[in-house]
Design a protein around this motif. Structure first.
Motif, PDB file in Angstrom:
ATOM      1  N   UNK A  83     -71.982 -23.364 -26.512  1.00 23.21           N
ATOM      2  CA  UNK A  83     -72.519 -22.197 -27.219  1.00 23.21           C
ATOM      3  C   UNK A  83     -72.517 -20.946 -26.330  1.00 23.21           C
ATOM      4  N   UNK A  84     -72.818 -21.108 -25.058  1.00 23.26           N
ATOM      5  CA  UNK A  84     -72.812 -19.955 -24.147  1.00 23.26           C
ATOM      6  C   UNK A  84     -71.377 -19.480 -23.931  1.00 23.26           C
ATOM      7  N   UNK A  85     -70.447 -20.415 -23.751  1.00 21.85           N
ATOM      8  CA  UNK A  85     -69.028 -20.042 -23.625  1.00 21.85           C
ATOM      9  C   UNK A  85     -68.549 -19.296 -24.866  1.00 21.85           C
ATOM     10  N   UNK A  86     -68.946 -19.786 -26.031  1.00 20.60           N
ATOM     11  CA  UNK A  86     -68.591 -19.149 -27.302  1.00 20.60           C
ATOM     12  C   UNK A  86     -69.160 -17.719 -27.355  1.00 20.60           C
ATOM     13  N   UNK A  87     -70.398 -17.561 -26.906  1.00 21.67           N
ATOM     14  CA  UNK A  87     -71.075 -16.261 -26.922  1.00 21.67           C
ATOM     15  C   UNK A  87     -70.332 -15.220 -26.083  1.00 21.67           C
ATOM     16  N   UNK A  88     -69.775 -15.660 -24.950  1.00 27.02           N
ATOM     17  CA  UNK A  88     -69.129 -14.718 -24.031  1.00 27.02           C
ATOM     18  C   UNK A  88     -67.605 -14.861 -23.996  1.00 27.02           C
ATOM     19  N   UNK A  89     -67.030 -15.402 -25.052  1.00 27.26           N
ATOM     20  CA  UNK A  89     -65.581 -15.637 -25.102  1.00 27.26           C
ATOM     21  C   UNK A  89     -64.773 -14.367 -24.840  1.00 27.26           C
ATOM     22  N   UNK A  90     -65.283 -13.219 -25.218  1.00 24.37           N
ATOM     23  CA  UNK A  90     -64.557 -11.956 -25.046  1.00 24.37           C
ATOM     24  C   UNK A  90     -64.925 -11.220 -23.759  1.00 24.37           C
ATOM     25  N   UNK A  91     -65.564 -11.909 -22.825  1.00 28.07           N
ATOM     26  CA  UNK A  91     -66.011 -11.299 -21.575  1.00 28.07           C
ATOM     27  C   UNK A  91     -65.454 -12.085 -20.392  1.00 28.07           C
ATOM     28  N   UNK A  92     -64.285 -11.696 -19.902  1.00 26.37           N
ATOM     29  CA  UNK A  92     -63.624 -12.471 -18.847  1.00 26.37           C
ATOM     30  C   UNK A  92     -64.363 -12.510 -17.508  1.00 26.37           C
ATOM     31  N   UNK A  93     -65.296 -11.587 -17.278  1.00 27.43           N
ATOM     32  CA  UNK A  93     -66.048 -11.586 -16.009  1.00 27.43           C
ATOM     33  C   UNK A  93     -67.262 -12.505 -16.037  1.00 27.43           C
ATOM     34  N   UNK A  94     -67.488 -13.165 -17.184  1.00 27.84           N
ATOM     35  CA  UNK A  94     -68.630 -14.063 -17.330  1.00 27.84           C
ATOM     36  C   UNK A  94     -68.106 -15.490 -17.440  1.00 27.84           C
TER      37      UNK A  94
END
Length: 152
Positions: free
Chosen positions: A56-67
């Motif tokens: 779920x956290x990966x899904x949340x930040x899928x569009x943020x390559x620095x996270x």
């Protein structure tokens, strides 16, 4: 080129809330990389499976390559060394959080003297959100969607 500014954001994230998301997104503009580290807390029995939270956290930040998102089961200060993180990121909702986090920051600094703890004050619209309350609402089939940035 200066060293990369890497921030480690550790927690049990059981569950990861919109307040946590707010802290990570704000830190994303301050650091070159933000590592969300989902830990195994020996004092807590998890309510949500750790693999579910990672997804779920990966899904949340899928569009943020620095996270990026990792799991860990060791001292946070040691984990920071392993990932060359010079900063430990913590969110504060209130003075109670500060008292607790300040003590942990002192110990982490003792264990890893190059580690700086950075406190970000939770945005007012998320200050009332706590993982404990969300677990209770979820347990009794209440709607937790206003508090988490994904569906569960």
């Amino acid at each position: 080129m200066a060293d990369k500014r890497i921030a480690l954001f550790p927690g049990s994230f059981d569950p990861f809330t919109k307040g946590h998301q707010d802290i990570v997104l704000r830190a994303n503009s301050l650091f070159d990389e933000v590592i969300v580290a989902v830990g195994h807390n020996s004092k807590k029995q998890r309510y949500f499976e750790i693999d579910l939270m990672i997804d779920k956290i990966n899904e949340t930040f899928a569009d943020h390559p620095k996270i990026r998102v990792i799991t860990y089961n060791e001292l946070t200060a040691s984990l920071a060394k392993k990932y060359k993180a010079g900063y430990l990121l913590r969110g504060l909702r209130n003075t109670t959080d500060f008292e607790y986090e300040n003590s942990i920051a002192q110990v982490n600094r003792y264990l890893n003297e190059s580690l700086e703890t950075v406190f970000l004050i939770t945005s007012p619209e998320f200050a009332h959100i706590s993982s404990t309350i969300i677990r209770e609402v979820h347990k009794y089939d209440g709607d937790v969607s206003p508090f988490v940035p994904y569906e569960i």
